[in-house]
Enzyme design. Structure first.
Site, PDB file in Angstrom:
ATOM      1  N   CYS A 247     -18.823  -1.829   0.702  1.00  0.00           N
ATOM      2  CA  CYS A 247     -18.005  -0.714   1.175  1.00  0.00           C
ATOM      3  C   CYS A 247     -18.756  -0.024   2.298  1.00  0.00           C
ATOM      4  CB  CYS A 247     -17.778   0.274   0.043  1.00  0.00           C
ATOM      5  SG  CYS A 247     -16.928   1.776   0.547  1.00  0.00           S
TER       6      CYS A 247
ATOM      7  N   ASN B 169     -10.404  -4.146  -1.327  1.00  0.00           N
ATOM      8  CA  ASN B 169     -10.355  -3.060  -2.302  1.00  0.00           C
ATOM      9  C   ASN B 169      -9.423  -3.399  -3.466  1.00  0.00           C
ATOM     10  OD1 ASN B 169     -12.053  -0.886  -1.518  1.00  0.00           O
ATOM     11  ND2 ASN B 169     -10.742  -0.575   0.274  1.00  0.00           N
TER      12      ASN B 169
ATOM     13  N   TYR C  24     -14.703  10.466  -0.950  1.00  0.00           N
ATOM     14  CA  TYR C  24     -13.661  10.249  -1.968  1.00  0.00           C
ATOM     15  C   TYR C  24     -13.759  11.229  -3.131  1.00  0.00           C
ATOM     16  CZ  TYR C  24     -11.999   5.963   0.228  1.00  0.00           C
ATOM     17  OH  TYR C  24     -11.455   5.062   1.104  1.00  0.00           O
TER      18      TYR C  24
ATOM     19  N   ARG D 197       0.838  -1.204   0.000  1.00  0.00           N
ATOM     20  CA  ARG D 197       0.000   0.000   0.000  1.00  0.00           C
ATOM     21  C   ARG D 197       0.878   1.260   0.000  1.00  0.00           C
ATOM     22  NH1 ARG D 197      -4.596   1.627   4.475  1.00  0.00           N
ATOM     23  NH2 ARG D 197      -4.912   3.787   3.815  1.00  0.00           N
TER      24      ARG D 197
ATOM     25  N   HIS E  16     -16.529   4.162  -4.164  1.00  0.00           N
ATOM     26  CA  HIS E  16     -15.715   5.357  -3.880  1.00  0.00           C
ATOM     27  C   HIS E  16     -16.000   6.459  -4.907  1.00  0.00           C
ATOM     28  CE1 HIS E  16     -12.669   3.056  -1.125  1.00  0.00           C
ATOM     29  NE2 HIS E  16     -13.932   2.926  -0.749  1.00  0.00           N
TER      30      HIS E  16
END
Ligand code: NAD
Ligand code: G6P
Ligand code: MN
Length: 431
Positions: A169, A147, A251, A93, A199
């Site tokens: 989500c 994700n 987002y 990440r 998102h």
């Protein structure tokens, strides 16, 4: 009794899930919960499983917690499978966030370049899991939280024949609960439609006790500056959102405030405090707490993660399928005519009636002109990203990156793309 298998069981979010199952035990009698991880997650899995066992014991319910590195052993005859894993762990990440930032692009783990590479790493694993499910527990529902949930969902519906899949989500439930807090009412009194993509979802038609309050909700929402723990709370322009007439998700800051978000991320990048780095520290703190043998509840410190209400979203969904509740929840599923801007076989994030046969999407008509172009563009990105992840065709992956609205230059994108390919090579499939 119900058997649940959670893949990525060593996640620090697992105590959320346990708490959710404990709360709903009367309606949703989970007798077996199997937590599955891989060798790299062995220690985390051990710590989390022991905490889970203490939580169940304290609640005095009959739920047996198993922990294993053998996914196939776990999956046998499961009723529900939930997935919450991170291929490459937090170090991957951090690379997804840092590499774009080092070249002046937004570094976010589910949007833009980072999201693309998280998809490329994750989708092959999900497809493997589905093969195992089809062999070992073909009637089970797969609830995927991993994700980028939108792209993963698109890949599953487009490239497998597995139908009992739902992408999930916590953003919609978070938006609704936070709006209810601002309005000082119980969330159960609010009805709110959600439509868009993961998102990239918007709230529309807000009702309080059946009466339309969309206009004042938009005002409350922007004044309250609702966000999530992982997204910097830079304010939307009030005039803009009022004119937009729908409620953007947290987002959307990456798209409507790209320059401001980039500036703020670049500062964090310089200071070594990008979200992945913050979460790495947070996770260490959480696991120190989890190790404490006197701890037998979900510690409140978990609220510092972005996954607030995750357990409500996941457990409500499983509960409504199991009990055929036919209530409304927001999930990622095939559009099947719900949003007129999308084809039937494209995945959308939309309000659905949840039955024992799965989600039935609610008809939303066309999206407002001001948002339809952006969501379609993101869908194009998702379609290309999913295709690239399944085929290993990196020309298609680079094309996906170039058409993403967060990419400001095709040439910079190429540099970022090549570095990310290099950084993640051990997790990427070879064509
Ligand atoms: P994490 O880094 O703690 O990973 C969870 C576990 O997955 C780790 O213990 C790791 O060892 C394990 N893992 C890695 N590869 C695996 C594999 N192939 N099979 C089984 N287990 C594997 O991650 P986290 O921060 O807890 O997040 C987990 C996932 O959930 C991420 O993909 C994250 O993006 C996602 N998430 C989604 C939402 C949402 O709204 N959908 C919210 C929060 C987190
Ligand atoms: C939100 C999103 C998730 C995301 C998470 C990140 O809840 O909906 O999809 O993965 O936050 O939180 P973190 O604490 O890992 O930054
Ligand atoms: Mn999410």
């Amino acid at each position: 009794g119900i058997k649940i298998v959670t893949i990525g069981g060593g996640s620090s979010y697992t105590p959320e899930l346990i708490e959710g199952f404990i709360k709903r035990y009367d309606e949703l009698p989970v007798k077996e919960l199997w937590l599955v991880d891989i060798e790299k997650g062995r220690e985390k899995l051990e710590i989390v499983s022991n905490l889970a066992r203490r939580m169940v014991k304290k609640a005095n319910i009959d739920m047996k917690i198993y922990s294993t590195l053998d996914r196939r052993e776990a999956l046998k005859d499961a009723d529900f499978v939930t997935t919450q894993f991170r291929v490459g762990q937090l170090d991957a990440r951090i690379k997804d966030e840092k590499i774009p930032l080092s070249h002046g692009l937004i570094g976010q783990e589910t949007n833009g370049a980072g999201g693309l590479f998280k998809a490329l790493r994750t989708i092959p694993v999900i497809l493997d899991i589905i093969k195992d499910i089809q062999e070992l527990c073909s009637d089970a529902w797969l609830i995927n939280f991993t994700n980028p949930a939108g792209i993963v969902s698109e890949a599953v519906f487009r490239y497998t024949n597995f139908k009992r899949y739902i992408g999930l989500c916590n953003v919609p439930i978070g938006m609704k609960n936070n709006l209810a807090k601002l309005l000082e009412v119980d969330p159960s009194r609010i009805d709110m439609d959600f439509a868009g993509l993961n998102h990239m979802v918007y709230g529309l038609n807000v009702k309080l006790d059946g009466e339309d309050i969309t206009g004042e909700s938009i005002v409350k929402y922007i004044e309250g500056n609702i966000t999530m723990k992982n997204i910097k709370d830079i304010e939307f322009n009030k005039e803009f959102i009022k004119a937009l007439g729908v409620i953007p998700c947290p987002y959307h800051r990456y798209y409507y405030k790209s320059a401001d978000m980039l500036k703020s991320e670049l500062e964090e990048f310089k200071e070594g405090t990008i979200r992945g780095q913050v979460v790495k520290k947070l996770e260490e703190e959480l696991f120190e707490l989890y190790k404490d043998e006197t701890l037998d509840i979900k510690p409140p410190q978990l609220e510092k993660r972005g996954g607030a209400y995750y357990s409500d979203a996941a457990c409500n969904l499983i509960n409504s399928i199991y009990n055929n509740k036919k209530d409304i929840q927001v999930v990622n599923t095939l559009n099947n005519g719900a949003i007129s801007d999308f084809k039937d076989d494209e995945v959308v994030e939309v309000s659905c009636v949840i039955t024992k046969e799965g989600p039935r999407p609610i008809s939303m008509g066309y999206l407002p002109t001001a948002i339809s172009g952006l969501v379609r563009q993101i869908k194009s990105f998702e379609l290309l990203a999913a295709k690239a992840a399944v085929t290993g065709d990196y020309d298609t992956a680079y094309l996906a990156l170039c058409i993403n609205p967060l990419t400001s230059s095709d040439d910079v994108a190429k540099i970022v793309f090549d570095e990310l390919i290099d950084a993640h090579s051990e997790y990427l499939i070879k064509k």
